[in-house]
Design an enzyme around this catalytic site. Structure first.
Site, mmCIF file in Angstrom:
data_model
loop_
_atom_site.group_PDB
_atom_site.id
_atom_site.type_symbol
_atom_site.label_atom_id
_atom_site.label_comp_id
_atom_site.label_asym_id
_atom_site.label_seq_id
_atom_site.Cartn_x
_atom_site.Cartn_y
_atom_site.Cartn_z
ATOM 1 N NE ARG A 15 -1.097 2.497 3.150
ATOM 2 C CZ ARG A 15 -0.563 3.575 3.346
ATOM 3 N NH1 ARG A 15 -0.551 4.624 2.324
ATOM 4 N NH2 ARG A 15 -0.099 3.963 4.644
ATOM 5 C CG ASP A 16 2.973 4.377 3.067
ATOM 6 O OD1 ASP A 16 3.139 5.290 2.056
ATOM 7 O OD2 ASP A 16 3.157 4.236 4.303
ATOM 8 C CG HIS A 211 3.486 4.516 9.099
ATOM 9 N ND1 HIS A 211 2.944 4.229 8.751
ATOM 10 C CD2 HIS A 211 4.062 5.527 8.103
ATOM 11 C CE1 HIS A 211 3.179 4.028 7.200
ATOM 12 N NE2 HIS A 211 3.576 5.753 6.893
ATOM 13 C CG HIS A 213 7.461 7.330 5.304
ATOM 14 N ND1 HIS A 213 7.526 7.209 4.012
ATOM 15 C CD2 HIS A 213 6.368 7.644 6.239
ATOM 16 C CE1 HIS A 213 6.583 6.681 4.520
ATOM 17 N NE2 HIS A 213 5.057 7.363 5.149
ATOM 18 C CB CYS A 244 2.809 10.243 1.313
ATOM 19 S SG CYS A 244 1.075 11.022 1.557
ATOM 20 C CG ASN A 253 6.910 3.332 4.965
ATOM 21 O OD1 ASN A 253 6.531 2.895 3.800
ATOM 22 N ND2 ASN A 253 5.785 3.476 6.068
HETATM 23 P P1 HMG Z 1 -13.049 14.468 -2.149
HETATM 24 O O1 HMG Z 1 -12.899 15.135 -3.625
HETATM 25 O O2 HMG Z 1 -12.996 15.780 -1.295
HETATM 26 O O3 HMG Z 1 -14.089 13.392 -2.582
HETATM 27 O O4 HMG Z 1 -11.625 13.872 -1.817
HETATM 28 P P2 HMG Z 1 -15.167 13.769 -3.064
HETATM 29 O O5 HMG Z 1 -16.719 12.916 -1.864
HETATM 30 O O6 HMG Z 1 -15.831 15.235 -3.708
HETATM 31 O O7 HMG Z 1 -15.440 12.612 -4.069
HETATM 32 C C1 HMG Z 1 -14.790 13.228 -5.488
HETATM 33 C C2 HMG Z 1 -14.531 11.842 -5.840
HETATM 34 O O8 HMG Z 1 -14.302 11.376 -5.838
HETATM 35 C C3 HMG Z 1 -15.896 11.606 -6.538
HETATM 36 O O9 HMG Z 1 -15.725 10.594 -8.474
HETATM 37 C C4 HMG Z 1 -16.203 10.538 -5.290
HETATM 38 O O10 HMG Z 1 -17.139 9.356 -5.728
HETATM 39 C C5 HMG Z 1 -14.563 9.283 -5.558
HETATM 40 P P3 HMG Z 1 -16.753 11.771 -9.305
HETATM 41 O O11 HMG Z 1 -18.283 11.596 -8.900
HETATM 42 O O12 HMG Z 1 -16.193 13.217 -9.330
HETATM 43 O O13 HMG Z 1 -16.642 10.667 -10.281
HETATM 44 N N1 HMG Z 1 -14.575 9.047 -4.325
HETATM 45 C C6 HMG Z 1 -13.817 7.714 -4.209
HETATM 46 N N2 HMG Z 1 -14.143 7.048 -5.167
HETATM 47 C C7 HMG Z 1 -13.737 5.968 -4.581
HETATM 48 N N3 HMG Z 1 -12.881 5.057 -3.351
HETATM 49 C C8 HMG Z 1 -13.200 6.504 -2.194
HETATM 50 C C9 HMG Z 1 -13.885 7.338 -2.475
HETATM 51 N N4 HMG Z 1 -14.664 8.870 -2.114
HETATM 52 C C10 HMG Z 1 -14.898 9.774 -3.629
HETATM 53 N N5 HMG Z 1 -13.682 6.209 -0.938
HETATM 54 C C11 HMG Z 1 -10.791 11.600 -0.652
HETATM 55 C C12 HMG Z 1 -11.650 13.411 -0.910
HETATM 56 C C13 HMG Z 1 -10.709 11.613 0.929
HETATM 57 C C14 HMG Z 1 -11.420 10.803 -1.624
HETATM 58 C C15 HMG Z 1 -9.790 11.881 -1.422
HETATM 59 O O14 HMG Z 1 -8.586 13.248 -1.144
HETATM 60 C C16 HMG Z 1 -8.826 10.833 -1.049
HETATM 61 O O15 HMG Z 1 -9.079 9.752 -1.860
HETATM 62 N N6 HMG Z 1 -7.350 10.896 -0.938
HETATM 63 C C17 HMG Z 1 -6.849 9.752 -0.546
HETATM 64 C C18 HMG Z 1 -4.815 9.950 -0.685
HETATM 65 C C19 HMG Z 1 -4.594 8.747 -0.961
HETATM 66 O O16 HMG Z 1 -4.727 8.146 -0.802
HETATM 67 N N7 HMG Z 1 -3.173 9.501 0.835
HETATM 68 C C20 HMG Z 1 -1.913 8.630 0.803
HETATM 69 C C21 HMG Z 1 -2.384 7.912 1.923
HETATM 70 S S1 HMG Z 1 -2.862 9.236 2.952
HETATM 71 C C22 HMG Z 1 -1.095 7.969 3.572
HETATM 72 O O17 HMG Z 1 -0.204 7.504 2.329
HETATM 73 C C23 HMG Z 1 0.069 8.506 5.415
HETATM 74 C C24 HMG Z 1 0.198 7.252 5.795
HETATM 75 O O18 HMG Z 1 0.780 6.059 5.037
HETATM 76 C C25 HMG Z 1 0.408 7.108 6.992
HETATM 77 C C26 HMG Z 1 1.751 8.519 6.822
HETATM 78 O O19 HMG Z 1 2.718 8.104 6.733
HETATM 79 O O20 HMG Z 1 1.184 9.280 7.498
HETATM 80 C C27 HMG Z 1 -0.959 6.134 6.203
HETATM 81 MG MG MG Z 2 2.840 6.111 5.464
#
Ligand code: HMG
Ligand code: MG
Length: 306
Positions: A15-16, A211, A213, A244, A253
């Site tokens: 995933r990450d 966690h 990096h 990320c 990581n």
């Molecule tokens: P948004 O654009 O504000 O959301 O995004 P929305 O509700 O307006 O939806 C926009 C579009 O996305 C719509 O589609 C929704 O249906 C669709 P459209 O009508 O335009 O065709 N949608 C989805 N589709 C599939 N699955 C979903 C989903 N939700 C909405 N779950 C949102 C808000 C949270 C969805 C967006 O910002 C997002 O997906 N962000 C994820 C970012 C991400 O994955 N970042 C990396 C992971 S976090 C990380 O790595 C940190 C971690 O490792 C810890 C660390 O190291 O810090 C965990």
């Molecule tokens: Mg991370």
């Protein structure tokens, strides 16, 4: 010193590690990586995320990957969910393909919250509340990640109080575990300990993990600093994959191979076979046409070649 005798590592490589890859990695390759990690003895694997494919295209094959894994009863399979839509997508599969655990992720800085999930910290907690409720009533464990807990690429310093506040809010909505994340790898041991202490005001030692990096090469030092506090759960990434998409310049990581080498050298059990783990890292690195980003793997591979 209450150094743990055993440590649980969660490999977040599929995933990450892979979420930031530009070229699409086929689902079969992700599945094979998961299989190799469980063969190496990993007991928890963060497999994929049910986020918007517009935001993170690499994870668009989430359902296919979950369906393709040959599961082992003693391994937990976790996925990230940013909202109810993500949880519902994960649960729309037949039950045998459901995750054992979901991860909600909030940030300790407003700037990062906006960049990563397009909402404020308060809005994110409000959004997670029904996710936590639904997941738990379906029997799924809920882990929380607190991003940028020791430094933010947009805000800079992040005070421990901000980390404690996110931990408090997560606890209040029923999140069962708090992962303290150094998203950008800026942290150093004392700062990481302060972020952990702030989290431990709201969560038991058994429900907190690190966690880290490794952008600035501090992740192993930060791990030892947390081991000294008795923390026994850590996320790491096979071959040091990753970064990320919303933390520019942040590398992967800490490599699982490096953490395993460190822990075994300190007489701490992990249940992981380092040789098999190195092979898993070589498998995914070969696919990505690069060398494993792990000092221990590189050294041991050189030794094997000699
Ligand atoms: P948004 O654009 O504000 O959301 O995004 P929305 O509700 O307006 O939806 C926009 C579009 O996305 C719509 O589609 C929704 O249906 C669709 P459209 O009508 O335009 O065709 N949608 C989805 N589709 C599939 N699955 C979903 C989903 N939700 C909405 N779950 C949102 C808000 C949270 C969805 C967006 O910002 C997002 O997906 N962000 C994820 C970012 C991400 O994955 N970042 C990396 C992971 S976090 C990380 O790595 C940190 C971690 O490792 C810890 C660390 O190291 O810090 C965990
Ligand atoms: Mg991370």
């Amino acid at each position: 010193m209450n150094m743990p005798a055993k440590v649980k590592l969660v490999d977040v490589g599929p995933r990450d590690g892979l979420q930031n890859e530009k070229g699409q990695v086929p689902a079969e390759v992700k599945i094979e990586l998961v299989h190799r990690l469980q063969d190496a003895g990993l007991k928890e694997i963060e497999v994929t995320s049910f986020v918007s494919p517009k935001w993170v295209p690499q994870m668009a094959d989430n359902a296919q990957v979950m369906a393709g894994i040959e599961r082992r009863p003693d391994v937990r399979y976790s996925v990230l969910v940013p909202n109810l839509k993500g949880l519902e997508a994960a649960l729309s599969a037949p039950r045998e393909h459901w995750p054992d655990e979901v991860v909600v992720f909030a940030a300790a800085s407003e700037a990062f919250s906006q960049r990563n999930i397009n909402c404020s910290i308060a809005e994110s907690i409000e959004r997670f509340a029904p996710v936590v409720e639904k997941a738990r009533s379906a029997g799924i464990y809920v882990r929380g990640a607190i991003s940028v807990a020791v430094g933010c690429p947009y805000q800079g310093e992040v005070p421990p109080e901000a980390v404690g506040e996110v931990a408090r809010l997560m606890k209040a909505i029923g999140v069962q575990h708090a992962g303290v994340a150094d998203t950008v790898g800026m942290g150093t041991p004392r700062k990481v300990q302060r972020a952990m202490e702030a989290t431990l005001k709201h969560y038991d030692l058994a429900d907190v993990s690190g966690h880290f990096h490794d952008t600035y090469g501090q992740a192993l030092a930060n791990t030892v600093a947390c081991l000294e506090m008795g923390i026994w759960q850590y996320d790491s990434s096979s071959a040091g994959l990753g970064g990320c998409p919303y933390a520019k310049g942040a590398t992967g990581n800490v490599a699982t191979e490096d953490v395993v080498y460190l822990l075994h050298g300190m007489g701490i059990e992990t249940g992981i076979d380092l040789d098999k783990l190195i092979d898993a890292g070589v498998f995914i690195s070969d696919f990505l046409q690069r060398k494993p980003n792990s000092r221990a793997a590189t050294a041991l591979l050189n030794k094997r070649a000699a």
